[in-house]
Design a protein around this motif. Structure first.
Motif, short mmCIF file in Angstrom:
data_model
loop_
_atom_site.label_atom_id
_atom_site.label_comp_id
_atom_site.label_asym_id
_atom_site.label_seq_id
_atom_site.Cartn_x
_atom_site.Cartn_y
_atom_site.Cartn_z
N ALA A 148 1.03 -1.07 -0.01
CA ALA A 148 0.03 0.26 -0.06
C ALA A 148 0.85 1.30 0.08
N LEU A 149 1.78 1.27 0.87
CA LEU A 149 2.62 2.30 0.88
C LEU A 149 3.45 2.66 -0.48
N LEU A 150 3.77 1.67 -1.20
CA LEU A 150 4.77 1.75 -2.49
C LEU A 150 3.78 2.25 -3.51
N ASP A 151 2.37 1.88 -3.44
CA ASP A 151 1.29 2.28 -4.17
C ASP A 151 0.77 3.84 -3.85
N SER A 152 1.36 4.49 -2.79
CA SER A 152 1.08 5.52 -2.45
C SER A 152 -0.15 5.74 -1.95
N ASP A 153 -0.66 4.86 -1.42
CA ASP A 153 -2.10 4.71 -0.92
C ASP A 153 -2.21 4.56 0.65
N LYS A 155 -4.34 5.63 2.65
CA LYS A 155 -5.45 5.21 3.17
C LYS A 155 -5.55 3.87 3.53
N GLU A 156 -5.13 3.22 2.39
CA GLU A 156 -5.23 1.52 2.49
C GLU A 156 -4.13 1.25 3.62
N ALA A 157 -3.02 1.78 3.39
CA ALA A 157 -2.22 1.45 4.84
C ALA A 157 -2.73 1.68 5.98
N ALA A 158 -3.29 2.70 6.31
CA ALA A 158 -4.06 2.99 7.45
C ALA A 158 -5.07 1.93 8.00
N ARG A 159 -5.81 1.43 6.79
CA ARG A 159 -6.81 0.51 7.01
C ARG A 159 -6.35 -0.95 7.47
N ILE A 160 -5.09 -1.31 6.89
CA ILE A 160 -4.55 -2.30 7.24
C ILE A 160 -4.38 -2.61 8.77
N ILE A 161 -3.77 -1.47 9.29
CA ILE A 161 -3.53 -1.06 10.52
C ILE A 161 -4.75 -1.33 11.42
N ASP A 162 -5.68 -0.43 11.01
CA ASP A 162 -6.83 -0.69 11.87
C ASP A 162 -7.58 -1.76 11.83
N ALA A 163 -7.62 -2.44 10.88
CA ALA A 163 -8.14 -4.09 10.73
C ALA A 163 -7.29 -4.90 11.62
N GLN A 164 -5.97 -4.86 11.72
CA GLN A 164 -5.25 -5.63 12.78
C GLN A 164 -5.74 -5.64 14.20
N LEU A 165 -5.73 -4.23 14.46
CA LEU A 165 -6.02 -3.78 15.98
C LEU A 165 -7.44 -4.13 16.12
N LYS A 166 -8.52 -4.22 15.05
CA LYS A 166 -10.00 -4.27 15.32
C LYS A 166 -9.88 -5.99 15.72
N ASP A 167 -9.07 -6.72 15.17
CA ASP A 167 -8.90 -8.32 15.19
C ASP A 167 -8.07 -8.41 16.62
N GLY A 168 -7.83 -7.47 17.41
CA GLY A 168 -7.18 -7.73 18.92
C GLY A 168 -5.51 -7.60 18.76
N ALA A 169 -5.04 -7.17 17.64
CA ALA A 169 -3.37 -6.92 17.98
C ALA A 169 -3.32 -5.81 18.79
N ALA A 170 -2.09 -6.01 19.36
CA ALA A 170 -1.63 -4.95 20.22
C ALA A 170 -0.86 -3.81 19.33
N ILE A 171 -1.06 -2.62 19.96
CA ILE A 171 -0.30 -1.32 19.15
C ILE A 171 1.28 -1.63 18.99
N ARG A 172 1.53 -2.12 20.30
CA ARG A 172 3.12 -2.50 20.22
C ARG A 172 3.47 -3.59 19.41
N ASP A 173 2.88 -4.54 19.08
CA ASP A 173 2.79 -5.35 18.06
C ASP A 173 2.99 -4.65 16.61
N MET A 174 2.12 -3.85 16.58
CA MET A 174 2.19 -3.11 15.11
C MET A 174 3.54 -2.37 14.90
N TYR A 175 4.02 -1.69 15.96
CA TYR A 175 5.51 -1.24 15.91
C TYR A 175 6.41 -2.39 15.57
N ARG A 176 6.41 -3.40 16.06
CA ARG A 176 7.49 -4.46 16.13
C ARG A 176 7.47 -5.25 14.97
N TYR A 177 6.25 -5.61 14.51
CA TYR A 177 6.13 -6.59 13.56
C TYR A 177 5.79 -5.96 12.15
#
Length: 362
Positions: A148-153, A155-177
């Motif tokens: 998504a980033l390489l496609d200059s998108d 909004k899509e990149a943000a949506r991917i992170i939001d979806a992971q958090l909605k599914d129960g991922a920890a914010i700290r895991d988003m940083y690390r992984y």
């Protein structure tokens, strides 16, 4: 002091030496003007200057690995710009010739020994594996985020992170992984000339913006006793790693003060005093800024109000040479944010502790 004096002397002479090396290379290879034009001459001088600076810093801190790793990195980078291994080999040998002829220092032989290690490294094949694979935690999401980033998108990149958090991922895991390995991969793609500087800057800015959107989800006003001041040395442009480190410290209950880059040493000391910092985190990405980190550490140590502060370092050069932190006078080192938190905690309580991943001064 032999290494330090030789390194400092070479840093002072690097500009003049780079001019002479460039003139010699264009006299030896007149086809370079047809291949790259006048701009190529300027780039040759700049590359020669970088090589001399990396060589000088490697000598200064007694770490030949820093220079050989730089040569490996440079060989891959220049190949993307149609600069052949032969062109680079000629440049390095001209550097050697010019140092032999022009570098007036009793430790010239020491500098030439370090330079020879880099020339030998030219003969080795280079492999730079990617930083993302589907088997790693959140690997599929990280790959989608990168795409998504390489496609200059953004909004899509943000949506991917939001979806992971909605599914129960920890914010700290988003940083690390996700954020961290994606930033490493973006750097690798730039080195291979598969993305432009503009794309690299966009991807980094987009990740910074997405990280900022997450702050309301975890930042609190709770009182925090442990305090950290964080700064990049010199004119470092790669700030996002240190920003993420301070965020992770905040998540662990620290109060952090991120100063960024281009901050005078006196202002850093003033910030440590004002915020009553317990730990200072210093980030170095470019090897040729190591002497600045060493000077900053000594400046902090020499000030009576900050002499007690524990000093941690991190960044690319320290990952190459895990004992380098000792040479420049720091109290500890860690290769990543999670290890840094653990090391910092021990720095405040057990100064002689040595950890597998992060290390503390004896």
């Amino acid at each position: 002091m032999t290494h330090q004096e030789a390194g400092e002397h070479l840093l002072k002479q690097a500009e003049v030496l780079a001019d002479k090396i460039t003139e010699k290379q264009y006299a030896l290879q007149p086809d370079l003007m047809q291949r790259f034009g006048e701009n190529g001459r300027m780039r040759t001088k700049q590359d020669s200057l970088y090589s001399l600076n990396y060589l000088a810093e490697s000598v200064l801190v007694k770490s030949p690995n820093l220079f050989t790793h730089y040569i490996s990195w440079l060989k891959v980078l220049l190949a993307g710009y149609n600069v052949s291994t032969e062109d680079l080999a000629i440049n390095l040998n001209l550097i050697k010739q010019t140092v032999e002829e022009e570098f007036d220092n009793p430790s010239k032989a020491l500098v030439l020994d370090y330079l020879d290690t880099g020339i030998l490294r030219m003969e080795q094949a280079e492999t730079l594996p990617g930083y993302i694979n589907d088997a790693m935690p959140y690997g599929v999401a990280a790959r989608s985020y990168l795409r998504a980033l390489l496609d200059s998108d953004r909004k899509e990149a943000a949506r991917i992170i939001d979806a992971q958090l909605k599914d129960g991922a920890a914010i700290r895991d988003m940083y690390r992984y996700i954020f961290q390995p994606v930033q490493y991969e973006i750097g690798r793609l730039w080195q291979h000339n598969r993305i432009s500087v503009g794309q690299e800057h966009f991807c980094t800015a987009a990740t910074q913006a997405i990280i900022s959107r997450l702050y309301p989800r975890w930042l609190t006003d709770a009182g925090q006793e442990k305090k950290m001041v964080a700064a990049c040395v010199g004119s470092e442009q790669h700030e996002i790693g240190l920003r993420m480190l301070t965020d992770v410290f905040e998540m662990e209950g620290w109060d952090t003060y991120y100063l960024g880059a281009n901050v005078p040493n006196g202002s850093i000391v003033e910030a440590i005093e004002r915020h009553r910092g317990d730990v200072v985190a210093i980030s170095v990405t470019m090897t040729y800024h190591l002497h600045l980190a060493k000077e900053l550490i000594q400046f902090i140590r020499n000030h009576p109000e900050t002499a007690h502060v524990k000093i941690m370092v991190g960044g690319y050069p320290f990952n190459i040479d895990p004992d380098l932190w000792r040479t420049i006078g720091a109290d500890g080192y860690a290769p990543g944010a999670d290890e840094a938190v653990e090391v910092a905690e021990y720095l405040l309580t057990q100064p002689s502790f040595v950890h597998d991943m992060g290390r503390i001064r004896d």
